[in-house]
Design a protein around this motif. Sequence first.
Motif, mmCIF file in Angstrom:
data_model
loop_
_atom_site.group_PDB
_atom_site.id
_atom_site.type_symbol
_atom_site.label_atom_id
_atom_site.label_comp_id
_atom_site.label_asym_id
_atom_site.label_seq_id
_atom_site.Cartn_x
_atom_site.Cartn_y
_atom_site.Cartn_z
ATOM 1 N N LYS A 71 27.307 60.461 76.470
ATOM 2 C CA LYS A 71 27.495 60.411 77.924
ATOM 3 C C LYS A 71 28.947 60.093 78.277
ATOM 4 N N ILE A 72 29.543 59.189 77.524
ATOM 5 C CA ILE A 72 30.937 58.813 77.802
ATOM 6 C C ILE A 72 31.870 59.987 77.473
ATOM 7 N N GLN A 73 31.594 60.692 76.392
ATOM 8 C CA GLN A 73 32.408 61.864 76.063
ATOM 9 C C GLN A 73 32.354 62.903 77.179
ATOM 10 N N LEU A 74 31.154 63.155 77.692
ATOM 11 C CA LEU A 74 31.006 64.137 78.761
ATOM 12 C C LEU A 74 31.664 63.643 80.051
ATOM 13 N N ALA A 75 31.527 62.362 80.336
ATOM 14 C CA ALA A 75 32.163 61.797 81.535
ATOM 15 C C ALA A 75 33.681 61.941 81.459
ATOM 16 N N LYS A 76 34.246 61.710 80.283
ATOM 17 C CA LYS A 76 35.696 61.864 80.125
ATOM 18 C C LYS A 76 36.116 63.309 80.408
ATOM 19 N N TYR A 77 35.357 64.249 79.887
ATOM 20 C CA TYR A 77 35.654 65.668 80.130
ATOM 21 C C TYR A 77 35.588 66.001 81.622
ATOM 22 N N LYS A 114 33.311 43.331 58.762
ATOM 23 C CA LYS A 114 33.084 41.965 58.287
ATOM 24 C C LYS A 114 34.413 41.237 58.133
ATOM 25 N N GLY A 115 34.467 40.024 58.659
ATOM 26 C CA GLY A 115 35.687 39.233 58.575
ATOM 27 C C GLY A 115 36.481 39.204 59.865
ATOM 28 N N THR A 116 36.057 40.015 60.861
ATOM 29 C CA THR A 116 36.711 40.005 62.168
ATOM 30 C C THR A 116 35.886 39.180 63.152
ATOM 31 N N ARG A 117 36.494 38.832 64.284
ATOM 32 C CA ARG A 117 35.786 38.021 65.280
ATOM 33 C C ARG A 117 34.585 38.755 65.876
ATOM 34 N N LEU A 118 34.588 40.073 65.849
ATOM 35 C CA LEU A 118 33.489 40.846 66.438
ATOM 36 C C LEU A 118 32.586 41.468 65.378
ATOM 37 N N GLU A 119 32.522 40.841 64.206
ATOM 38 C CA GLU A 119 31.760 41.426 63.102
ATOM 39 C C GLU A 119 30.266 41.550 63.403
ATOM 40 N N THR A 120 29.728 40.741 64.325
ATOM 41 C CA THR A 120 28.290 40.790 64.615
ATOM 42 C C THR A 120 27.956 41.667 65.816
ATOM 43 N N LEU A 121 28.965 42.185 66.495
ATOM 44 C CA LEU A 121 28.716 43.069 67.637
ATOM 45 C C LEU A 121 28.232 44.420 67.136
ATOM 46 N N LYS A 122 27.229 44.990 67.811
ATOM 47 C CA LYS A 122 26.659 46.257 67.368
ATOM 48 C C LYS A 122 27.478 47.434 67.898
ATOM 49 N N PRO A 123 27.566 48.511 67.133
ATOM 50 C CA PRO A 123 28.270 49.704 67.618
ATOM 51 C C PRO A 123 27.471 50.369 68.735
ATOM 52 N N PRO A 124 28.097 51.228 69.527
ATOM 53 C CA PRO A 124 27.374 51.889 70.620
ATOM 54 C C PRO A 124 26.364 52.895 70.089
ATOM 55 N N SER A 125 25.357 53.163 70.884
ATOM 56 C CA SER A 125 24.384 54.193 70.509
ATOM 57 C C SER A 125 25.028 55.569 70.635
ATOM 58 N N ILE A 126 24.521 56.512 69.861
ATOM 59 C CA ILE A 126 25.022 57.883 69.961
ATOM 60 C C ILE A 126 24.779 58.433 71.360
ATOM 61 N N SER A 127 23.623 58.121 71.950
ATOM 62 C CA SER A 127 23.303 58.656 73.278
ATOM 63 C C SER A 127 24.294 58.167 74.329
ATOM 64 N N ARG A 128 24.656 56.884 74.270
ATOM 65 C CA ARG A 128 25.646 56.384 75.226
ATOM 66 C C ARG A 128 27.008 57.043 74.981
ATOM 67 N N TYR A 129 27.372 57.169 73.719
ATOM 68 C CA TYR A 129 28.675 57.743 73.394
ATOM 69 C C TYR A 129 28.775 59.180 73.891
ATOM 70 N N GLY A 171 27.322 61.668 56.278
ATOM 71 C CA GLY A 171 25.867 61.713 56.255
ATOM 72 C C GLY A 171 25.258 61.260 57.564
ATOM 73 N N LYS A 172 26.004 60.463 58.331
ATOM 74 C CA LYS A 172 25.537 60.049 59.646
ATOM 75 C C LYS A 172 26.098 60.993 60.705
ATOM 76 N N GLU A 173 25.387 61.088 61.834
ATOM 77 C CA GLU A 173 25.905 61.929 62.907
ATOM 78 C C GLU A 173 27.224 61.350 63.393
ATOM 79 N N PRO A 174 28.278 62.150 63.408
ATOM 80 C CA PRO A 174 29.578 61.616 63.828
ATOM 81 C C PRO A 174 29.602 61.287 65.321
ATOM 82 N N TYR A 175 30.308 60.224 65.666
ATOM 83 C CA TYR A 175 30.593 59.987 67.083
ATOM 84 C C TYR A 175 31.533 61.079 67.583
ATOM 85 N N ASN A 176 32.618 61.314 66.836
ATOM 86 C CA ASN A 176 33.564 62.386 67.138
ATOM 87 C C ASN A 176 33.482 63.398 66.001
#
Length: 313
Positions: free
Chosen positions: A230-236, A213-228, A289-294
Amino acid sequence: MPELIRVSYGTAIAMGLIRAKLPVKPTTAYLMTYWHGRCSNDCAFCAQSRSSSAELARLSRVIWPVFRLEEVIDAIRRGNFARICLQTIDYPGMVEDVVSLLRCFSKADLPVSISITPVDSGTLLTMKSLGVDYVGIGLDVASERLFRDIKPDFSWAELWKFAQRVVEIFGRGRAVVHVIVGLGETDRELVETFLRARKIGAEVSLFAFTPVKGTRLETLKPPSISRYRKIQLAKYLVEIEREDAIVFKGDSIGGFALSREEISRIPPAVFMTRGCPGCNRPYYNERPGKEPYNYPYPPKKEKVLEPINFFTL
């Protein structure tokens, strides 16, 4: 010599500077240069940016309280940390402050990572002589078409040149290119960024976009865990030169063409925090408490592979 320094909230707990419960202890001492104002740059996602109205003590979702430098150095000596990681923001005299801090860090006898905006080769050599062995490069945006709008004070080419300069001075694998997933880039652009980093001998450290909150991208949604995932595996797969196994549908990753044996050999570390040695960066992008991205610890592989599509060979 700066008298004050910011310390990530979790690090401050691990140091005994704050009394609170700690779900996962940070293995690195995460510090940030202190400045009484905002960063001179205006990155759209950053709480420290000059146009931000976010709390000044915040970076990503983490609070970084201020402590006396001497107190922090003493606490690092007592702690069981693998390294020091210094985050920087741009302000007049920042480089001079960093050099002074590095001289002070030598008392802790730990390797040092630094995340810093582009500096010249002479400055990098000075930092290397003072114990820095890894340098983080804040590319952040994996899309050249989006870069200028999100990071208006930098150029795409400038940051890649800086990454190359770091590789030349510190060696292959010692330049860590920071990439944020979820800024509007495509999966294909992310993979192209991974390939470019590999070509110049740099590593990539992934972050998930965190709206503040307070940044220009405050309303942008974070990525889904499922997409993240896939990106982690693609990087590997790019790292092990198996990018041919990444199956695109348009500019998105549809899945991966791997044999059952290859799937069984995917290490859980693919889904953990990956950057400098000894870095686990717990809960930088999500609340406990939430599933970590990393993950800051080895996850159960069947759980992290669940949202990924495989086209078994």
